[in-house]
Each structure stands twice: as C-alpha cells, then as structure tokens.
Enzyme design. Structure first.
Site, PDB file in Angstrom:
ATOM      1  N   ASN A  10       0.849   0.636   5.975  1.00  0.00           N
ATOM      2  CA  ASN A  10       1.302  -0.174   4.848  1.00  0.00           C
ATOM      3  C   ASN A  10       2.030  -1.376   5.412  1.00  0.00           C
ATOM      4  O   ASN A  10       2.981  -1.223   6.183  1.00  0.00           O
ATOM      5  CB  ASN A  10       2.246   0.648   3.953  1.00  0.00           C
ATOM      6  CG  ASN A  10       2.969  -0.208   2.934  1.00  0.00           C
ATOM      7  OD1 ASN A  10       2.416  -1.175   2.418  1.00  0.00           O
ATOM      8  ND2 ASN A  10       4.210   0.142   2.650  1.00  0.00           N
ATOM      9  N   GLY A  11       1.585  -2.572   5.043  1.00  0.00           N
ATOM     10  CA  GLY A  11       2.322  -3.739   5.500  1.00  0.00           C
ATOM     11  C   GLY A  11       1.425  -4.904   5.858  1.00  0.00           C
ATOM     12  O   GLY A  11       0.274  -4.994   5.446  1.00  0.00           O
ATOM     13  N   GLU A  12       1.978  -5.795   6.659  1.00  0.00           N
ATOM     14  CA  GLU A  12       1.233  -6.953   7.145  1.00  0.00           C
ATOM     15  C   GLU A  12       1.778  -7.356   8.506  1.00  0.00           C
ATOM     16  O   GLU A  12       2.990  -7.545   8.671  1.00  0.00           O
ATOM     17  CB  GLU A  12       1.348  -8.127   6.162  1.00  0.00           C
ATOM     18  CG  GLU A  12       0.520  -9.334   6.566  1.00  0.00           C
ATOM     19  CD  GLU A  12       0.554 -10.452   5.538  1.00  0.00           C
ATOM     20  OE1 GLU A  12       0.038 -11.550   5.855  1.00  0.00           O
ATOM     21  OE2 GLU A  12       1.094 -10.242   4.436  1.00  0.00           O
ATOM     22  N   ASP A  54      -5.858  -6.483   9.844  1.00  0.00           N
ATOM     23  CA  ASP A  54      -4.712  -6.214  10.713  1.00  0.00           C
ATOM     24  C   ASP A  54      -4.572  -4.716  10.980  1.00  0.00           C
ATOM     25  O   ASP A  54      -3.967  -4.312  11.971  1.00  0.00           O
ATOM     26  CB  ASP A  54      -3.418  -6.803  10.143  1.00  0.00           C
ATOM     27  CG  ASP A  54      -3.068  -6.297   8.754  1.00  0.00           C
ATOM     28  OD1 ASP A  54      -3.944  -5.744   8.072  1.00  0.00           O
ATOM     29  OD2 ASP A  54      -1.906  -6.462   8.342  1.00  0.00           O
ATOM     30  N   ARG A  68      -4.745   1.896  -1.301  1.00  0.00           N
ATOM     31  CA  ARG A  68      -4.970   0.566  -0.756  1.00  0.00           C
ATOM     32  C   ARG A  68      -4.807  -0.555  -1.769  1.00  0.00           C
ATOM     33  O   ARG A  68      -5.341  -0.496  -2.878  1.00  0.00           O
ATOM     34  CB  ARG A  68      -6.392   0.470  -0.157  1.00  0.00           C
ATOM     35  CG  ARG A  68      -6.632  -0.881   0.515  1.00  0.00           C
ATOM     36  CD  ARG A  68      -8.031  -1.023   1.051  1.00  0.00           C
ATOM     37  NE  ARG A  68      -8.172  -2.315   1.727  1.00  0.00           N
ATOM     38  CZ  ARG A  68      -9.327  -2.876   2.060  1.00  0.00           C
ATOM     39  NH1 ARG A  68     -10.463  -2.260   1.779  1.00  0.00           N
ATOM     40  NH2 ARG A  68      -9.355  -4.049   2.663  1.00  0.00           N
ATOM     41  N   LEU A  69      -4.070  -1.581  -1.354  1.00  0.00           N
ATOM     42  CA  LEU A  69      -4.032  -2.871  -2.028  1.00  0.00           C
ATOM     43  C   LEU A  69      -4.649  -3.874  -1.062  1.00  0.00           C
ATOM     44  O   LEU A  69      -4.103  -4.130   0.010  1.00  0.00           O
ATOM     45  CB  LEU A  69      -2.602  -3.284  -2.383  1.00  0.00           C
ATOM     46  CG  LEU A  69      -2.447  -4.663  -3.029  1.00  0.00           C
ATOM     47  CD1 LEU A  69      -3.124  -4.695  -4.400  1.00  0.00           C
ATOM     48  CD2 LEU A  69      -0.981  -5.050  -3.160  1.00  0.00           C
ATOM     49  N   CYS A 109       0.856  -1.183   0.000  1.00  0.00           N
ATOM     50  CA  CYS A 109       0.000   0.000   0.000  1.00  0.00           C
ATOM     51  C   CYS A 109       0.892   1.232   0.000  1.00  0.00           C
ATOM     52  O   CYS A 109       2.118   1.128   0.043  1.00  0.00           O
ATOM     53  CB  CYS A 109      -0.910   0.024   1.222  1.00  0.00           C
ATOM     54  SG  CYS A 109      -2.103  -1.336   1.299  1.00  0.00           S
TER      55      CYS A 109
END
Length: 209
Positions: free
Chosen positions: A78-80, A105, A52-53, A2
């Site tokens: 942005n991330g996981e 998340d 956003r992705l 993202c």
C-alpha cells in the site's frame, strides 16, 4: 490508497481460513474499490490479501498479490514509491529481472527486495506499508512488515494464542478475525485522556499494536 491484510503461522498449525481473511480484506473495500486479491502459500504458512486502488499502473499486470517468477517471494503493498522509475532502471541494468509491467512501483519494490534484501527500504522515497513473504531459504520462511519512516501509511498487527501473526491496514479489518475481540486497552485510554494520543505500539484495543 490500498489495503493489505495477511496471516503468518510459522508452526503451520491452524492458519486462518480464506473465508476469514476475505472477510477481513473486504472490511477495507473503501481503500481499494478497483479489485481484490487473495493468495495462500503452498506450504500453508501464510495467506495474504489486498484491496487495490489503481493509481500509477492501471493494467491488470500490476494486480496484487505480486509474486516473484520463481514463486518464492510474495508481496502485498500500500503506498507510492516516488523514485520507482530510477529503481526500475537500476534493476534492469543488472540483467537479472524481466519486468512484466510498464511502470508499476509494486513490481519495482518486489525486485528491489530480491536484489538488496531488507536494505532496499533505504533506497525508497515515498509513503508505504508492505508485507513481504520470503520463502527462499528452505525451512526458514520469513514475513517482513515495513512502514514508511513517518508512518503515513497505516499498519496494525496482532498475535493469536496459537502463535499466528495477523496484520492489516485498519483495526476494524483486524477485529473481523473470529479470534479477536474489541476489548479496550485501559492503559492506552489513560494515555489518550492525558496526552491526546496512545503512544505506539499501543492502540485503544488489547492485543492490537
């Protein structure tokens, strides 16, 4: 992947316009083709944007900006976070938080910050770059920028002459701001020619870190 972007002006004087921030945000449309968000704080101290992705939670409830129910904490991310399900369960057990997403998340990160403050990062396993605007203390708003330990997710920032802080996921997004110009940092370039890298916090551009 993202893209996050934002501006923070502690003096509340001359905050970046929505049009300028939207232009910065959309320089990163390749990072987030599934949607874009923009939010300006009621007190004109910050404006935040997001591309956003959708990966973990595909519903619109997981869209960003994500704001706490009381409107005093705002997040772009942005991330996981790989252990977000465990964090969510721990937060739900407190009885303080009502989740509106099934498995975002982002929402787990927001409530983790509200529960544990900046120390929440010690509970995260994953890759991330995020910005949290905390307006809970009257007269003392704070913007926290955070990046994962290894630096997998990018995060760049700059400060304008007016005292306004800018941040984003990509340098070309930052340079879309009308008050920033792509001037080479000669010292960083020397390091690059010598060591094949310009060491942090320097980048190849003056005023970009």
């Amino acid at each position: 992947m993202c893209g996050i972007v934002g501006a923070f002006q502690p003096s509340r004087q001359g905050l970046t316009s929505d049009a300028d921030l939207s232009r910065m945000r959309d320089r990163m449309v390749h990072r987030g083709p599934d949607g874009g968000g923009l939010w300006r704080s009621p007190d004109e101290i910050a404006v935040l944007g997001h591309r956003r992705l959708s990966i973990i939670d595909l519903s619109s409830n997981a869209d960003q900006l994500m704001i706490s129910p009381d409107g005093k904490v705002a997040l772009v991310y942005n991330g996981e976070i790989y252990n977000h399900a465990e964090i969510r369960a721990e937060l739900q057990a407190t009885g303080k938080y009502t989740f509106r997403t099934d498995h975002s998340d982002t929402e787990a990160l927001l409530y983790a910050y509200m529960e544990w403050g900046r120390k929440c990062v010690h509970r995260f396993y994953g890759m991330f770059a995020f910005a949290i605007l905390d307006m809970r203390e009257p007269g003392r708003p704070a913007l926290h920028l955070c990046r994962d330990r290894i630096g997998i997710k990018p995060l760049y920032f700059s400060r304008l002459a007016s005292g306004e802080w800018l941040f984003t996921s990509e340098i070309k997004s930052l340079l879309a701001h009308p008050q920033l110009t792509p001037d080479m940092n000669d010292t960083a370039f020397w390091h690059y020619l010598t060591f094949i890298v310009s060491p942090a916090p320097m980048t190849m551009f003056n005023g970009v870190f």
